[in-house]
Design a protein around this motif. Structure first.
Motif, PDB file in Angstrom:
ATOM      1  N   THR A  87     -22.403 -27.574 -67.243  1.00  0.00           N
ATOM      2  CA  THR A  87     -21.408 -27.555 -68.303  1.00  0.00           C
ATOM      3  C   THR A  87     -20.309 -26.553 -67.949  1.00  0.00           C
ATOM      4  O   THR A  87     -20.491 -25.696 -67.084  1.00  0.00           O
ATOM      5  CB  THR A  87     -22.036 -27.172 -69.665  1.00  0.00           C
ATOM      6  OG1 THR A  87     -22.709 -25.906 -69.526  1.00  0.00           O
ATOM      7  CG2 THR A  87     -23.018 -28.229 -70.124  1.00  0.00           C
ATOM      8  N   ILE A  88     -19.190 -26.661 -68.627  1.00  0.00           N
ATOM      9  CA  ILE A  88     -18.013 -25.844 -68.318  1.00  0.00           C
ATOM     10  C   ILE A  88     -18.147 -24.468 -68.967  1.00  0.00           C
ATOM     11  O   ILE A  88     -18.525 -24.353 -70.139  1.00  0.00           O
ATOM     12  CB  ILE A  88     -16.746 -26.544 -68.831  1.00  0.00           C
ATOM     13  CG1 ILE A  88     -16.612 -27.927 -68.187  1.00  0.00           C
ATOM     14  CG2 ILE A  88     -15.501 -25.707 -68.570  1.00  0.00           C
ATOM     15  CD1 ILE A  88     -15.650 -28.847 -68.891  1.00  0.00           C
ATOM     16  N   ASP A  89     -17.845 -23.419 -68.200  1.00  0.00           N
ATOM     17  CA  ASP A  89     -17.763 -22.086 -68.799  1.00  0.00           C
ATOM     18  C   ASP A  89     -16.407 -21.468 -68.458  1.00  0.00           C
ATOM     19  O   ASP A  89     -15.637 -22.005 -67.667  1.00  0.00           O
ATOM     20  CB  ASP A  89     -18.923 -21.181 -68.358  1.00  0.00           C
ATOM     21  CG  ASP A  89     -18.975 -20.959 -66.860  1.00  0.00           C
ATOM     22  OD1 ASP A  89     -17.916 -20.723 -66.257  1.00  0.00           O
ATOM     23  OD2 ASP A  89     -20.076 -21.012 -66.295  1.00  0.00           O
ATOM     24  N   LEU A  90     -16.130 -20.336 -69.049  1.00  0.00           N
ATOM     25  CA  LEU A  90     -14.811 -19.713 -68.933  1.00  0.00           C
ATOM     26  C   LEU A  90     -14.428 -19.425 -67.487  1.00  0.00           C
ATOM     27  O   LEU A  90     -13.266 -19.593 -67.090  1.00  0.00           O
ATOM     28  CB  LEU A  90     -14.785 -18.410 -69.756  1.00  0.00           C
ATOM     29  CG  LEU A  90     -13.464 -17.632 -69.765  1.00  0.00           C
ATOM     30  CD1 LEU A  90     -12.357 -18.462 -70.403  1.00  0.00           C
ATOM     31  CD2 LEU A  90     -13.634 -16.308 -70.509  1.00  0.00           C
ATOM     32  N   ALA A  91     -15.412 -19.002 -66.684  1.00  0.00           N
ATOM     33  CA  ALA A  91     -15.126 -18.627 -65.297  1.00  0.00           C
ATOM     34  C   ALA A  91     -14.672 -19.809 -64.452  1.00  0.00           C
ATOM     35  O   ALA A  91     -14.116 -19.622 -63.366  1.00  0.00           O
ATOM     36  CB  ALA A  91     -16.365 -17.986 -64.660  1.00  0.00           C
ATOM     37  N   ASN A  92     -14.889 -21.048 -64.920  1.00  0.00           N
ATOM     38  CA  ASN A  92     -14.495 -22.235 -64.152  1.00  0.00           C
ATOM     39  C   ASN A  92     -12.992 -22.510 -64.222  1.00  0.00           C
ATOM     40  O   ASN A  92     -12.438 -23.182 -63.344  1.00  0.00           O
ATOM     41  CB  ASN A  92     -15.228 -23.480 -64.667  1.00  0.00           C
ATOM     42  CG  ASN A  92     -16.732 -23.397 -64.561  1.00  0.00           C
ATOM     43  OD1 ASN A  92     -17.439 -23.911 -65.399  1.00  0.00           O
ATOM     44  ND2 ASN A  92     -17.234 -22.728 -63.526  1.00  0.00           N
ATOM     45  N   LEU A  93     -12.335 -22.027 -65.255  1.00  0.00           N
ATOM     46  CA  LEU A  93     -10.989 -22.496 -65.566  1.00  0.00           C
ATOM     47  C   LEU A  93      -9.923 -22.066 -64.571  1.00  0.00           C
ATOM     48  O   LEU A  93      -8.865 -22.681 -64.490  1.00  0.00           O
ATOM     49  CB  LEU A  93     -10.586 -22.035 -66.976  1.00  0.00           C
ATOM     50  CG  LEU A  93     -11.520 -22.474 -68.122  1.00  0.00           C
ATOM     51  CD1 LEU A  93     -10.934 -22.066 -69.456  1.00  0.00           C
ATOM     52  CD2 LEU A  93     -11.769 -23.978 -68.089  1.00  0.00           C
ATOM     53  N   ASN A  94     -10.179 -21.016 -63.786  1.00  0.00           N
ATOM     54  CA  ASN A  94      -9.138 -20.549 -62.866  1.00  0.00           C
ATOM     55  C   ASN A  94      -8.970 -21.448 -61.657  1.00  0.00           C
ATOM     56  O   ASN A  94      -7.976 -21.354 -60.946  1.00  0.00           O
ATOM     57  CB  ASN A  94      -9.446 -19.116 -62.402  1.00  0.00           C
ATOM     58  CG  ASN A  94     -10.636 -19.043 -61.470  1.00  0.00           C
ATOM     59  OD1 ASN A  94     -11.576 -19.828 -61.605  1.00  0.00           O
ATOM     60  ND2 ASN A  94     -10.623 -18.109 -60.548  1.00  0.00           N
ATOM     61  N   ARG A  95      -9.931 -22.340 -61.373  1.00  0.00           N
ATOM     62  CA  ARG A  95      -9.837 -23.174 -60.179  1.00  0.00           C
ATOM     63  C   ARG A  95     -10.217 -24.629 -60.435  1.00  0.00           C
ATOM     64  O   ARG A  95      -9.874 -25.501 -59.656  1.00  0.00           O
ATOM     65  CB  ARG A  95     -10.727 -22.600 -59.069  1.00  0.00           C
ATOM     66  CG  ARG A  95     -12.199 -22.598 -59.435  1.00  0.00           C
ATOM     67  CD  ARG A  95     -13.042 -21.730 -58.503  1.00  0.00           C
ATOM     68  NE  ARG A  95     -14.450 -21.791 -58.844  1.00  0.00           N
ATOM     69  CZ  ARG A  95     -15.012 -21.102 -59.826  1.00  0.00           C
ATOM     70  NH1 ARG A  95     -14.273 -20.314 -60.585  1.00  0.00           N
ATOM     71  NH2 ARG A  95     -16.303 -21.195 -60.068  1.00  0.00           N
ATOM     72  N   GLN A  96     -10.971 -24.910 -61.494  1.00  0.00           N
ATOM     73  CA  GLN A  96     -11.365 -26.283 -61.801  1.00  0.00           C
ATOM     74  C   GLN A  96     -10.370 -26.830 -62.825  1.00  0.00           C
ATOM     75  O   GLN A  96     -10.600 -26.830 -64.027  1.00  0.00           O
ATOM     76  CB  GLN A  96     -12.819 -26.296 -62.300  1.00  0.00           C
ATOM     77  CG  GLN A  96     -13.779 -25.788 -61.234  1.00  0.00           C
ATOM     78  CD  GLN A  96     -15.200 -25.617 -61.724  1.00  0.00           C
ATOM     79  OE1 GLN A  96     -15.611 -26.202 -62.712  1.00  0.00           O
ATOM     80  NE2 GLN A  96     -15.977 -24.805 -61.010  1.00  0.00           N
ATOM     81  N   PHE A  97      -9.246 -27.311 -62.273  1.00  0.00           N
ATOM     82  CA  PHE A  97      -8.045 -27.545 -63.078  1.00  0.00           C
ATOM     83  C   PHE A  97      -8.135 -28.735 -64.026  1.00  0.00           C
ATOM     84  O   PHE A  97      -7.232 -28.957 -64.835  1.00  0.00           O
ATOM     85  CB  PHE A  97      -6.833 -27.725 -62.149  1.00  0.00           C
ATOM     86  CG  PHE A  97      -6.968 -28.900 -61.230  1.00  0.00           C
ATOM     87  CD1 PHE A  97      -6.525 -30.142 -61.595  1.00  0.00           C
ATOM     88  CD2 PHE A  97      -7.566 -28.745 -59.983  1.00  0.00           C
ATOM     89  CE1 PHE A  97      -6.656 -31.228 -60.754  1.00  0.00           C
ATOM     90  CE2 PHE A  97      -7.705 -29.827 -59.129  1.00  0.00           C
ATOM     91  CZ  PHE A  97      -7.253 -31.072 -59.511  1.00  0.00           C
TER      92      PHE A  97
END
Length: 421
Positions: A87-97
């Motif tokens: 599942t998506i977490d906050l740390a993913n957002l900088n590169r998993q656009f």
């Protein structure tokens, strides 16, 4: 558990998609030859429609998976399946656009697919098979695999033809060894912040964690990581070590290496290009392993990874284990687990009449209770002689492994030891 599997399709009612200019860059490659074309390539206007009907499976919707999904969709592939249990977490957002703040907590596969197109039904799995007479791989069952991976500023991509080229197991020697810190350093002379975190997880956790004596560390549990962080911070202060944070602690526990978006983009583009080549034969394929490194400047190199003739995964040659006749079946089990990275192998053999004989199996509680006493018996007591063939099954292997026992006598072993001395 239902695996979130999603298929993406190009929107047929989109003017941009149906515009003659939309795929002009792809048509230039597919409808005319070039200097790097595969000798078997025949330019045609029918190749692009063929791409649209081809089914692609992407395993993983992380930093690399998001880039791949975008690249393949822009290359003309329309039947794209993507699978990811995370599942998506906050740390993913900088590169998993493909993900946004509102998507945190949602399944990666579902969000990524919806971002590109829409949903799919089930996933079909086709297994590799061998011809019974020739023992050669059946070409009709070959599904090429394009594998890519990144680690910070380093990455790699490779093309695998199952049963023909080197598989992942063939190249395990290329992987760096797992990081391990000496116990004496952790216990007595910590110098780095990771030493403090490792001290908590390796030495302190077993006796002092408040979650229960037999509870294992869950790297995704906020409570577990918070407790480890607080103990590691206390130890760091004692030795005047700085750098302990909650995120750093979780990174050490989960062995997380920071991802770099540019590395993901480069490796994804290499992988997507190889998929396009496999589908169209418009350009000669990579042969067959590319490494990329931009830690100090940019370095890339392509070489042919050789297939191991005795690979336990892709070779049909039986493996061999050498033991003494006084060795116990437990030693066979331990050797299998250590050498081939198995988890809970089951061992069977054939008796003198060719009937199947189970030596050890834990598939059910009943089987385990019946066969567990065999682990303490010697090979001699189990009537296992030199050249006996074992069949080994394990959940880490798609197919059973064939193992031949090379058994030496106690006298022979002693003689060898004396000669060696």
């Amino acid at each position: 558990m239902t695996v979130p599997t999603v298929e993406t399709r190009s929107a047929n009612n989109c003017n941009e998609t149906n515009s003659p200019k939309r795929w002009s860059h792809i048509r230039r490659v597919l409808e005319r030859p070039g200097p790097f074309s595969d000798p078997a390539f025949e330019p045609s206007t029918e190749i692009l429609p063929f791409l649209e009907s081809m089914k692609i499976l992407i395993i993983g919707a992380g930093g690399l998976g998001c880039e791949l999904l975008k690249d393949l969709a822009l290359m003309g592939f329309r039947q794209i399946s993507i699978i990811d249990m995370d599942t998506i977490d906050l740390a993913n957002l900088n590169r998993q656009f493909l993900f946004k703040f509102k998507d945190i907590g949602k399944p990666k596969a579902e969000v990524a697919a919806k971002f590109i197109m829409n949903r799919i039904p089930a996933c079909k799995v086709t297994l590799l098979t061998y011809d019974d007479e020739t023992n050669q791989v059946d070409p009709s069952t070959i599904i090429p695999l394009v594998d890519g991976g990144t680690e910070g500023f380093k990455g790699n991509a490779r093309v695998i033809y199952p049963g023909i080229t080197a598989c992942i197991e063939c190249n395990l020697d290329l992987f760096p060894p797992q990081v391990a810190y000496p116990m004496c350093t952790l216990a007595n002379q910590p110098r780095l912040p990771e030493h403090c975190v490792e001290w908590v997880t390796v030495l302190h956790w077993k006796e002092h964690n408040p979650f229960g004596k037999d509870v294992r560390i869950d790297g995704d549990s906020v409570q577990h990581i918070q407790w480890i962080y607080e103990r590691a911070l206390e130890r760091a202060k004692t030795y005047k070590i700085t750098g302990i944070t909650f995120r750093f602690t979780q990174g050490v526990v989960k062995r997380i290496i920071p991802a770099v978006a540019s590395t993901n983009a480069i490796v994804a583009s290499i992988s997507a290009t190889e998929v396009f080549k496999l589908a169209t034969r418009s350009v000669i394929l990579m042969n067959n392993y590319t490494i990329f490194n931009d830690i100090e400047g940019i370095y890339t190199y392509t070489f042919e990874a050789e297939k191991k003739s005795n690979c336990p995964v892709c070779s049909t040659i039986p493996q061999k284990i050498e033991l003494n006749e006084t060795s116990k079946l437990q030693e066979v089990l331990d050797t299998l687990i250590e050498r081939y990275n198995l988890i809970s192998p089951g061992i069977t053999t054939a008796d003198n009449e060719g009937q199947n004989r189970t030596l050890y199996m834990i598939s059910t509680q009943q089987f385990e209770e019946i066969t567990k006493p065999n682990l303490n018996k010697t090979l001699q007591e189990l009537n296992l002689t030199d050249g006996t063939e074992l069949t080994v099954v394990d959940k880490t292997r798609a197919n059973p492994m064939r193992i031949f026992l090379h058994i030496t006598s106690s006298m022979e072993t002693t003689s060898k030891d004396l000669i060696y001395t």
